[in-house]
Design a protein around this motif. Structure first.
Motif, mmCIF file in Angstrom:
data_model
loop_
_atom_site.group_PDB
_atom_site.id
_atom_site.type_symbol
_atom_site.label_atom_id
_atom_site.label_comp_id
_atom_site.label_asym_id
_atom_site.label_seq_id
_atom_site.Cartn_x
_atom_site.Cartn_y
_atom_site.Cartn_z
ATOM 1 N N PHE A 134 0.827 -1.205 0.000
ATOM 2 C CA PHE A 134 0.000 0.000 0.000
ATOM 3 C C PHE A 134 0.867 1.264 0.000
ATOM 4 O O PHE A 134 0.635 2.180 -0.794
ATOM 5 N N PHE A 135 1.867 1.304 0.884
ATOM 6 C CA PHE A 135 2.655 2.536 0.992
ATOM 7 C C PHE A 135 3.560 2.744 -0.238
ATOM 8 O O PHE A 135 3.846 3.884 -0.608
ATOM 9 N N ALA A 136 3.961 1.632 -0.878
ATOM 10 C CA ALA A 136 4.735 1.780 -2.116
ATOM 11 C C ALA A 136 3.843 2.404 -3.199
ATOM 12 O O ALA A 136 4.257 3.303 -3.943
ATOM 13 N N LEU A 137 2.594 1.942 -3.273
ATOM 14 C CA LEU A 137 1.672 2.497 -4.280
ATOM 15 C C LEU A 137 1.329 3.955 -3.976
ATOM 16 O O LEU A 137 1.207 4.783 -4.883
ATOM 17 N N LEU A 138 1.225 4.264 -2.687
ATOM 18 C CA LEU A 138 0.935 5.646 -2.303
ATOM 19 C C LEU A 138 2.085 6.562 -2.711
ATOM 20 O O LEU A 138 1.873 7.682 -3.174
ATOM 21 N N GLU A 139 3.307 6.054 -2.547
ATOM 22 C CA GLU A 139 4.478 6.834 -2.993
ATOM 23 C C GLU A 139 4.414 7.077 -4.493
ATOM 24 O O GLU A 139 4.698 8.160 -4.979
ATOM 25 N N GLU A 140 4.049 6.011 -5.225
ATOM 26 C CA GLU A 140 3.914 6.161 -6.693
ATOM 27 C C GLU A 140 2.904 7.255 -7.016
ATOM 28 O O GLU A 140 3.102 8.062 -7.922
ATOM 29 N N ALA A 141 1.807 7.274 -6.234
ATOM 30 C CA ALA A 141 0.739 8.256 -6.499
ATOM 31 C C ALA A 141 1.261 9.677 -6.323
ATOM 32 O O ALA A 141 0.792 10.598 -6.995
ATOM 33 N N ARG A 142 2.231 9.847 -5.434
ATOM 34 C CA ARG A 142 2.786 11.196 -5.208
ATOM 35 C C ARG A 142 3.621 11.664 -6.399
ATOM 36 O O ARG A 142 3.861 12.846 -6.570
ATOM 37 N N GLU A 143 4.078 10.719 -7.201
ATOM 38 C CA GLU A 143 5.002 11.092 -8.271
ATOM 39 C C GLU A 143 4.335 11.809 -9.446
ATOM 40 O O GLU A 143 5.004 12.303 -10.334
ATOM 41 N N PHE A 144 3.020 11.860 -9.459
ATOM 42 C CA PHE A 144 2.339 12.547 -10.571
ATOM 43 C C PHE A 144 2.350 14.062 -10.437
ATOM 44 O O PHE A 144 1.812 14.760 -11.279
ATOM 45 N N VAL A 145 2.984 14.516 -9.351
ATOM 46 C CA VAL A 145 2.919 15.951 -9.066
ATOM 47 C C VAL A 145 3.496 16.799 -10.203
ATOM 48 O O VAL A 145 3.008 17.886 -10.461
ATOM 49 N N HIS A 146 4.494 16.282 -10.906
ATOM 50 C CA HIS A 146 5.052 17.074 -12.004
ATOM 51 C C HIS A 146 4.634 16.538 -13.376
ATOM 52 O O HIS A 146 5.134 16.978 -14.401
ATOM 53 N N PRO A 151 -3.259 9.437 -15.140
ATOM 54 C CA PRO A 151 -4.021 8.336 -15.756
ATOM 55 C C PRO A 151 -5.474 8.298 -15.304
ATOM 56 O O PRO A 151 -6.358 7.880 -16.052
ATOM 57 N N VAL A 152 -5.723 8.680 -14.060
ATOM 58 C CA VAL A 152 -7.085 8.708 -13.504
ATOM 59 C C VAL A 152 -7.176 9.946 -12.605
ATOM 60 O O VAL A 152 -6.149 10.455 -12.159
ATOM 61 N N PRO A 153 -8.381 10.425 -12.331
ATOM 62 C CA PRO A 153 -8.465 11.684 -11.554
ATOM 63 C C PRO A 153 -8.064 11.569 -10.081
ATOM 64 O O PRO A 153 -7.543 12.512 -9.516
ATOM 65 N N SER A 154 -8.298 10.391 -9.474
ATOM 66 C CA SER A 154 -8.158 10.361 -8.012
ATOM 67 C C SER A 154 -7.096 9.370 -7.529
ATOM 68 O O SER A 154 -6.734 8.417 -8.233
ATOM 69 N N VAL A 155 -6.636 9.606 -6.311
ATOM 70 C CA VAL A 155 -5.687 8.694 -5.662
ATOM 71 C C VAL A 155 -6.336 7.320 -5.500
ATOM 72 O O VAL A 155 -5.710 6.280 -5.743
ATOM 73 N N GLY A 156 -7.618 7.316 -5.120
ATOM 74 C CA GLY A 156 -8.326 6.049 -4.895
ATOM 75 C C GLY A 156 -8.355 5.188 -6.150
ATOM 76 O O GLY A 156 -8.019 3.997 -6.116
ATOM 77 N N GLU A 157 -8.726 5.813 -7.261
ATOM 78 C CA GLU A 157 -8.801 5.037 -8.513
ATOM 79 C C GLU A 157 -7.423 4.506 -8.914
ATOM 80 O O GLU A 157 -7.290 3.372 -9.368
ATOM 81 N N TYR A 158 -6.408 5.350 -8.705
ATOM 82 C CA TYR A 158 -5.052 4.919 -9.059
ATOM 83 C C TYR A 158 -4.658 3.681 -8.246
ATOM 84 O O TYR A 158 -4.178 2.683 -8.786
ATOM 85 N N LEU A 159 -4.890 3.764 -6.933
ATOM 86 C CA LEU A 159 -4.511 2.641 -6.061
ATOM 87 C C LEU A 159 -5.296 1.381 -6.419
ATOM 88 O O LEU A 159 -4.750 0.279 -6.475
ATOM 89 N N LYS A 160 -6.582 1.557 -6.696
ATOM 90 C CA LYS A 160 -7.420 0.380 -6.974
ATOM 91 C C LYS A 160 -7.008 -0.308 -8.274
ATOM 92 O O LYS A 160 -6.960 -1.538 -8.342
#
Ligand SMILES: Cc1cc2nc3c(=O)[nH]c(=O)nc-3n(C[C@H](O)[C@H](O)[C@H](O)COP(=O)(O)OP(=O)(O)OC[C@H]3O[C@@H](n4cnc5c(N)ncnc54)[C@H](O)[C@@H]3O)c2cc1C
Length: 512
Positions: A134-146, A151-160
């Motif tokens: 989970f925390f590895a995927l959350l880190e990945e989600a942070r990388e979209f900042v730049h 790929p998807v609008p939300s953190v939830g959809e990305y993780l799922k």
């Protein structure tokens, strides 16, 4: 130096709305650095107490935090940590260099007891492996900042989506897969509490990585977070804060003549619910975003410009509540830091339950064990976010206690487990001057909305005129929103804005 306005030398008068950390921080800074150049600093607070979302309480004589819990990232860059250290409010371990250097990106989940709702204690391996994922995927989600595109609008959809791909690779039996998904769902609930949101589907993916974590192992105040507020209050001249003064309307952008004896004109008039009016050259508004969402339309006269209205509407503000329960005897091991229940059949990939009122308690992300036991006895602090947290506020203490007793009995497989002896809950959604817990960057909003919220309003349409209405509070800090240090820094930012305009820093090297 005083600023010359028209033909008169003006010692500016400043009003601050809200005596939370942002408001008190702004007041202290203005008074310390502006000193005799100011024509007065007054804080108007709606409630009967200072501190806002920093609020310590007592459960059977033990200090507990109803609002802010930890100093997130207690290290040199964190002004709350600095202040707390200067005032001797932290214990030695929290202040150690070693503690300040730890970089774990949030608070640690130490040894925990994770039960399944079928009454089994789960192996730490499953918790560890799902936590890592989970925390590895959350880190990945942070990388979209730049990134130019998400790929998807939300953190939830990305993780799922990422989890759905992983699940296809799992070779476990069905039972293990089911358990793993239930555990992963716990981490979703935990992140909902961290973000103060009902669902991670509401949290925008692109800006997620803009929130900045400071180094340092999160720490608490042994005698209560409110000690920090007491220190700030003690540093202000008596009478600076006026309590029980809910502000109804901030009138700006017109000249108001103050009644005798001064007879001077002011750009701002602040009208309270009780009819009393205060005049000022500047007002710093620090009310929570939740309050602005509900009252923003009528709170300003003339109304906020459309860019600001859009920011208030688009940014997220959700509820994260705490439920403290105190036991005569613990059912957890002495070194256990968190007690969790993974609900059989739950999965981040499944639709959320339709009848949230019937099973609201399943949204509880976990119970932090208050340590050390010598200080607290046996107290668990449950965290619950979103609509279920708001529904929980409508129940009685007895109803919540009975629901939790059932949860603990099911989890431990012990139908005789003694119920908690006492309970105390936060009800942040029902607080009329807060209306929730803290802000997040919601889908369709971005850090630019935070900056728009923070922008001051100038007299007329010209930015060359001095700002009349300034905005502070946690929701106005682009990288530290939702935290106490974000709140404090935002108050300092607006105090400095005024000090710079009038060029009136008397003691620029003062700590505040
Ligand atoms: C449950 C919970 C847990 C949290 N945990 C943490 C944590 O562990 N670490 C962390 O860093 N942060 C945490 N936070 C967030 C932190 O508490 C806030 O970000 C911070 O305290 C906000 O300070 P503020 O000054 O911006 O707002 P507030 O503290 O909300 O102050 C605003 C003040 O304005 C007053 N007000 C509102 N309307 C009016 C009006 N019309 N007239 C006059 N006054 C008005 C309010 O009464 C209030 O006193 C938590 C918050 C909650 C609720």
């Amino acid at each position: 130096m005083e600023r010359r306005v028209g033909r008169a030398l003006v010692r500016p008068r400043v009003l601050i709305v809200g005596a939370g950390l942002a408001g008190l921080g702004a007041a202290q800074r203005l008074l310390r650095r502006g000193g005799r150049h100011l024509g007065g600093v007054r804080v108007l607070e709606a409630t009967g107490r200072a501190g806002g979302r920093i609020r310590s309480g007592k459960l059977r004589g033990k200090v507990i935090e109803i609002g802010a819990h930890w100093i997130h990232g207690p290290s040199k860059e964190n002004p709350v940590f600095q202040l707390a250290s200067e005032h001797g409010l932290l214990d030695e371990a929290a202040m150690s260099e070693e503690n300040q250097q730890v970089e774990i990106g949030g608070h640690p989940l130490g040894p925990s007891a994770c039960f399944s709702s079928r009454g089994q204690l789960l192996s730490p391996d499953i918790l560890d492996s799902m936590g890592l994922l989970f925390f590895a995927l959350l880190e990945e989600a942070r990388e979209f900042v730049h990134a130019a595109k998400v790929p998807v609008p939300s953190v939830g959809e990305y993780l799922k989506e990422a989890i759905a791909r992983k699940v296809r690779e799992w070779s476990d039996d069905e039972e293990t897969k089911r358990l793993k998904l239930a555990v992963l769902n716990l981490f979703f609930k935990l992140e909902c509490c961290v973000s103060g949101t009902h669902s991670l589907d509401l949290v925008a993916l692109g800006p997620f990585g803009e929130y900045t974590m400071l180094p340092g192992l999160d720490c608490t105040f042994p005698n209560g977070y409110e000690g920090l507020i007491d220190c700030l209050m003690a540093s202000l001249p008596k009478g600076t804060v006026q309590f029980d003064k809910p502000v109804k309307t901030v009138h700006w952008n017109s000249s108001c003549l103050e009644e005798a004896p001064a007879g001077r004109t002011f750009g701002v008039q602040v009208e309270c619910e009780d009819g009393e009016k205060f005049f000022a050259d500047h007002v710093i508004v620090t009310v929570p975003l939740g309050f602005l969402k509900e009252h923003g339309e009528t709170f300003f006269n003339p109304p906020l410009p459309s860019r600001k209205v859009a920011a208030v509407e688009k940014l997220g503000f959700g509820t994260n509540n705490k439920i403290f329960v105190e036991f005569e005897q613990p059912f957890w091991e002495p070194d256990c830091q968190v007690v969790e229940v993974a609900w059989d059949g739950e999965s981040p990939l499944a639709e959320p339950p339709a009848d949230l009122e019937a099973i609201w308690y399943q949204k509880i992300a976990g119970f932090v064990v208050l340590h050390p036991a010598e200080r607290y006895g046996h107290i668990l602090c449950g965290f619950i976010a979103g609509k279920e947290a708001e529904f929980m506020e409508t129940l009685t203490d007895a109803e919540v206690l009975s629901a939790l007793t059932e949860v603990f009995r099911r989890a431990t497989g012990n139908p005789q487990l003694a119920p908690p002896r006492s309970i105390l809950r936060s009800k942040w959604y029902s607080e009329p001057y807060t209306k929730g817990s803290y802000s997040y960057v919601a889908v369709d909003s971005s850090g630019d909305d935070i900056d728009a919220l923070a922008q001051p309003l100038h007299e007329g349409t010209s930015d060359s005129k001095p700002p009349q209405v300034l905005f502070a509070g946690e929701a106005t800090h682009r990288t530290f929103y939702s935290t106490t240090h974000g709140a404090l820094l935002s108050g300092w930012r607006e105090a400095d804005r005024l000090l710079d305009i009038y060029d009136m820093s008397e003691s620029p090297h003062a700590a505040l």
